[in-house]
Design an enzyme around this catalytic site. Structure first.
Site, short mmCIF file in Angstrom:
data_model
loop_
_atom_site.label_atom_id
_atom_site.label_comp_id
_atom_site.label_asym_id
_atom_site.label_seq_id
_atom_site.Cartn_x
_atom_site.Cartn_y
_atom_site.Cartn_z
N SER A 105 0.88 -1.18 0.00
CA SER A 105 0.00 0.00 0.00
C SER A 105 0.91 1.23 0.00
CB SER A 105 -0.84 -0.01 1.28
OG SER A 105 -1.46 1.24 1.48
N TYR A 115 -1.71 -1.48 10.76
CA TYR A 115 -1.90 -1.69 9.31
C TYR A 115 -0.74 -1.07 8.53
CZ TYR A 115 -3.68 -1.46 4.57
OH TYR A 115 -3.81 -1.58 3.20
N1 LIG Z 1 -8.71 -0.49 -0.99
C1 LIG Z 1 -7.67 0.28 -0.66
O1 LIG Z 1 -7.79 1.52 -0.48
C2 LIG Z 1 -6.30 -0.34 -0.54
C3 LIG Z 1 -5.19 0.52 -0.58
C4 LIG Z 1 -3.93 -0.03 -0.46
C5 LIG Z 1 -3.76 -1.40 -0.31
N2 LIG Z 1 -4.85 -2.20 -0.27
C6 LIG Z 1 -4.63 -3.64 -0.09
O2 LIG Z 1 -5.20 -4.33 -1.18
C7 LIG Z 1 -5.48 -5.67 -0.78
C8 LIG Z 1 -6.88 -6.04 -1.26
O3 LIG Z 1 -7.82 -5.24 -0.56
P1 LIG Z 1 -9.11 -4.61 -1.27
O4 LIG Z 1 -8.95 -3.16 -1.30
O5 LIG Z 1 -9.42 -5.32 -2.51
O6 LIG Z 1 -10.19 -4.89 -0.13
P2 LIG Z 1 -11.43 -5.91 -0.07
O7 LIG Z 1 -12.38 -5.62 -1.17
O8 LIG Z 1 -11.91 -5.81 1.34
O9 LIG Z 1 -10.78 -7.33 -0.33
C9 LIG Z 1 -10.01 -8.00 0.64
C10 LIG Z 1 -9.84 -9.44 0.23
O10 LIG Z 1 -9.06 -10.10 1.24
C11 LIG Z 1 -9.75 -11.25 1.66
N3 LIG Z 1 -9.48 -11.55 3.07
C12 LIG Z 1 -9.57 -10.70 4.12
N4 LIG Z 1 -9.36 -11.38 5.26
C13 LIG Z 1 -9.14 -12.67 4.92
C14 LIG Z 1 -8.89 -13.85 5.65
N5 LIG Z 1 -8.85 -13.86 6.99
N6 LIG Z 1 -8.72 -15.01 4.99
C15 LIG Z 1 -8.79 -15.04 3.63
N7 LIG Z 1 -9.04 -13.95 2.88
C16 LIG Z 1 -9.21 -12.78 3.52
C17 LIG Z 1 -11.22 -10.93 1.44
O11 LIG Z 1 -11.98 -12.13 1.27
P3 LIG Z 1 -13.04 -12.73 2.30
O12 LIG Z 1 -13.61 -11.61 3.10
O13 LIG Z 1 -14.01 -13.43 1.42
O14 LIG Z 1 -12.24 -13.69 3.12
C18 LIG Z 1 -11.17 -10.15 0.14
O15 LIG Z 1 -11.18 -11.03 -0.96
C19 LIG Z 1 -5.28 -5.72 0.72
O16 LIG Z 1 -4.04 -6.31 1.02
C20 LIG Z 1 -5.28 -4.25 1.12
O17 LIG Z 1 -4.53 -4.02 2.30
C21 LIG Z 1 -6.11 -1.71 -0.39
#
Ligand SMILES: NC(=O)c1ccc[n+]([C@@H]2O[C@H](COP(=O)([O-])OP(=O)(O)OC[C@H]3O[C@@H](n4cnc5c(N)ncnc54)[C@H](OP(=O)(O)O)[C@@H]3O)[C@@H](O)[C@H]2O)c1
Length: 256
Positions: free
Chosen positions: A140, A153
């Site tokens: 991130s 985080y």
């Molecule tokens: N959105 C942002 O602003 C942002 C910015 C920078 C970095 N990121 C990073 O991008 C990545 C993806 O996040 P996203 O933005 O796409 O958010 P998201 O829509 O909430 O997706 C998160 C994914 O992680 C999975 N996950 C969470 N906890 C889990 C667990 N205990 N076991 C297995 N799977 C798990 C969720 O699946 P289930 O709930 O079905 O398990 C979901 O598929 C993350 O690493 C996040 O830190 C996001």
């Protein structure tokens, strides 16, 4: 023989889009998350494309070994590992439940590290010299500075970036790419899960399609660190010159 990409957190957001991109580029998929119904939805959307669903909770200690064993039992090999699953928690460090923060570290740091260790052994042996192979770790822009109100985080993402950059050096000359994707605020369920929908960060987001595309293309080109979007790139660049105490104050301001 077609290569296989294993994508964690493929049930939504950036991971879902990564899955669609890798499928479109001819990779067979192994998709992992807790929400089996959403993984099924992805499989249905991809029609005849080979997709193996492994519902799994990556916050459990030992989750990586169990997942690796399941992949082996299915007789599958992995050429690309996308460590995308992760989540944040918003709040004062000493007021947020410790257990929740430990689970976050388990998913964002420990499982990511263990999966990388386990699957790298296979990726090294992958008999497909002409296809991009390796690891994409999703960090991130939080990796570039301390983050008050999301202290654990931000620290977890700093770990992901440092860890992955070290691997790039260790694996130089092996044909294995390790890319770190550093998205800024992205329009996914992330902020809802993190209880951070009140923050200024949500005012300007990128689409998960664009973020995954930048990650995918960057990986294929062998890029070390990928920061999608001009504003995020400027921020990442500026973080090299701004004192960390000032950066922490700025991050705190953005949290309100
Ligand atoms: N959105 C942002 O602003 C942002 C910015 C920078 C970095 N990121 C990073 O991008 C990545 C993806 O996040 P996203 O933005 O796409 O958010 P998201 O829509 O909430 O997706 C998160 C994914 O992680 C999975 N996950 C969470 N906890 C889990 C667990 N205990 N076991 C297995 N799977 C798990 C969720 O699946 P289930 O709930 O079905 O398990 C979901 O598929 C993350 O690493 C996040 O830190 C996001």
């Amino acid at each position: 023989m077609k290569p296989t990409a294993l994508i964690t957190g493929a049930s939504g957001g950036i991971g879902y889009e990564f899955a669609r991109l890798f499928a479109k580029s001819g990779y067979n998929l192994i998709v992992v998350a807790r929400s089996e119904d959403k993984l099924m939805q992805l499989k249905e959307e991809l029609g005849e494309h080979p997709v193996t669903i492994i519902p799994h909770d990556l916050s459990e200690p030992g989750a990586a070994e169990v997942l690796y064993s399941k992949v082996k039992e299915l007789g599958l090999t992995v050429e690309v590992l996308v460590n995308n699953a992760g989540f944040g928690l918003n709040g004062q460090f000493d007021e947020l439940p410790l257990l929740d923060q430990q689970k976050m570290l388990q998913v964002n740091v420990n499982t990511l590290t263990e999966l990388t260790h386990l699957f790298l052994q296979d990726i090294k042996k992958a008999p497909l010299p002409d296809i991009p192979k390796g690891v994409i770790n999703v960090a991130s822009t939080a990796a570039f500075q301390p983050g008050p109100k999301m202290a654990v985080y931000y620290a977890s993402k700093a770990y992901v970036l440092s860890f992955s950059e070290a691997l790039v050096e260790e694996l130089r000359g092996t044909g294995i790419t390790v890319s770190t994707l550093c998205p800024g605020a992205t329009d996914t369920n992330f902020f809802k899960t993190a209880k951070a929908e009140h923050t200024k960060l949500v005012k300007s987001t990128m689409s998960p399609v664009d973020v995954a595309k930048a990650g995918f293309l960057g990986f294929v080109k062998g890029k070390r660190v990928i920061v999608p979007g001009a504003a995020n790139q400027s921020m990442a660049y500026a973080s090299k010159f701004v004192p960390r105490s000032t950066a922490a104050k700025l991050a705190h301001y953005m949290d309100q």
